[in-house]
Design a protein around this motif. Structure first.
Motif, short mmCIF file in Angstrom:
data_model
loop_
_atom_site.label_atom_id
_atom_site.label_comp_id
_atom_site.label_asym_id
_atom_site.label_seq_id
_atom_site.Cartn_x
_atom_site.Cartn_y
_atom_site.Cartn_z
N UNK A 19 0.59 -1.01 -0.04
CA UNK A 19 -0.09 -0.26 0.37
C UNK A 19 0.97 1.28 -0.40
N UNK A 20 0.10 1.93 -0.27
CA UNK A 20 1.29 4.00 -0.45
C UNK A 20 0.25 4.90 0.22
N UNK A 21 0.78 5.61 0.45
CA UNK A 21 -0.17 6.82 1.02
C UNK A 21 1.26 8.16 1.13
N UNK A 22 0.67 9.52 1.02
CA UNK A 22 1.02 10.44 0.73
C UNK A 22 0.97 11.27 2.05
N UNK A 23 1.33 11.36 2.62
CA UNK A 23 1.89 12.38 3.58
C UNK A 23 2.26 14.02 3.78
N UNK A 24 1.30 15.16 4.00
CA UNK A 24 1.47 16.44 3.51
C UNK A 24 1.43 17.70 4.56
N UNK A 25 2.06 18.04 4.79
CA UNK A 25 1.09 19.50 5.07
C UNK A 25 0.55 20.43 4.54
N UNK A 42 -9.02 17.03 -2.94
CA UNK A 42 -9.91 15.79 -2.25
C UNK A 42 -9.15 14.57 -2.88
N UNK A 43 -8.44 13.97 -2.20
CA UNK A 43 -8.30 11.98 -2.66
C UNK A 43 -7.87 11.73 -1.66
N UNK A 44 -8.18 9.96 -2.13
CA UNK A 44 -7.90 8.55 -1.05
C UNK A 44 -6.71 8.59 -1.54
N UNK A 45 -5.72 7.87 -0.63
CA UNK A 45 -3.85 7.84 0.30
C UNK A 45 -3.41 9.18 0.46
N UNK A 46 -4.17 10.14 0.80
CA UNK A 46 -3.22 11.27 1.07
C UNK A 46 -3.85 11.92 2.65
N UNK A 47 -2.72 12.21 3.69
CA UNK A 47 -2.81 11.94 4.95
C UNK A 47 -2.36 13.35 5.20
N UNK A 48 -2.80 14.55 5.63
CA UNK A 48 -2.15 15.86 5.97
C UNK A 48 -2.72 16.16 6.90
N UNK A 49 -0.88 16.55 7.42
CA UNK A 49 -0.20 16.59 9.04
C UNK A 49 -0.20 17.97 8.94
N UNK A 50 0.00 18.14 10.74
CA UNK A 50 0.07 20.18 10.64
C UNK A 50 1.74 19.76 9.79
N UNK A 51 2.58 19.07 10.74
CA UNK A 51 4.31 18.74 10.94
C UNK A 51 4.49 17.42 10.28
N UNK A 52 5.10 17.00 9.79
CA UNK A 52 5.59 15.99 9.71
C UNK A 52 6.84 15.83 10.63
N UNK A 53 6.90 13.63 9.98
CA UNK A 53 7.34 13.94 11.40
C UNK A 53 8.10 12.13 10.99
N UNK A 54 9.10 11.84 11.25
CA UNK A 54 8.45 10.02 11.47
C UNK A 54 7.92 9.63 12.29
N UNK A 55 7.76 10.36 13.70
CA UNK A 55 7.10 9.61 14.75
C UNK A 55 4.68 9.87 14.81
N UNK A 56 4.95 11.35 13.33
CA UNK A 56 3.65 11.16 13.16
C UNK A 56 3.35 10.72 12.81
N UNK A 57 4.02 10.20 11.49
CA UNK A 57 3.72 9.05 10.36
C UNK A 57 3.38 7.96 11.02
N UNK A 58 4.39 7.07 11.54
CA UNK A 58 4.15 5.80 11.93
C UNK A 58 2.38 6.10 13.23
N UNK A 59 1.95 7.35 13.91
CA UNK A 59 0.91 7.31 15.19
C UNK A 59 0.02 7.29 13.88
N UNK A 60 0.62 8.02 13.04
CA UNK A 60 -1.16 7.69 11.96
C UNK A 60 -1.33 6.98 11.22
N UNK A 61 0.02 5.69 10.69
CA UNK A 61 -0.37 4.41 10.33
C UNK A 61 -1.18 3.22 11.02
N UNK A 62 -0.44 3.76 12.22
CA UNK A 62 -0.88 2.87 13.38
C UNK A 62 -2.25 3.01 13.70
N UNK A 63 -2.92 4.12 13.90
CA UNK A 63 -4.40 4.36 13.96
C UNK A 63 -5.12 4.13 13.18
N UNK A 64 -5.00 4.02 12.02
CA UNK A 64 -5.64 3.69 10.81
C UNK A 64 -6.01 1.58 11.39
#
Length: 93
Positions: A19-25, A42-64
């Motif tokens: 699977x692929x997902x794009x993280x963007x601020x 509007x797009x499936x496969x895009x997660x918008x975060x206030x600030x990009x960081x590896x811990x934030x990516x992990x937290x978002x993926x784990x939540x899904x």
């Protein structure tokens, strides 16, 4: 904007899907040109975060992943496809 690719499957089974997902601020999205004449994105496969960081990516993926209550891999894969883009194995070469 950062593309994340992950292999997800059932523990103990040989099968998994990519699977692929794009993280963007919000700032990263400002540079994109929308396909439509209006200023919407509007797009499936895009997660918008206030600030990009590896811990934030992990937290978002784990939540899904924790939201999935699928009974089998077919259901789990369909659930994940609502959030991520499933990559065709034939393209992985």
């Amino acid at each position: 904007i950062s593309l994340v690719e992950m292999e997800i499957g059932v523990v103990g089974e040989a099968h998994d899907d990519v699977f692929q997902v794009t993280f963007a601020t919000p700032e990263g999205l400002k540079g994109l040109q929308p396909d439509e004449p209006h200023e919407a994105f509007s797009a499936r496969g895009v997660i918008v975060v206030r600030r990009f960081s590896k811990p934030m990516v992990r937290t978002c993926l784990e939540a899904v992943l924790q939201r999935s209550t699928a009974r089998d891999w077919s259901e789990a894969s369909a659930f994940l496809h609502r959030y991520f883009i499933r990559k065709n194995r034939a393209v992985l070469g």
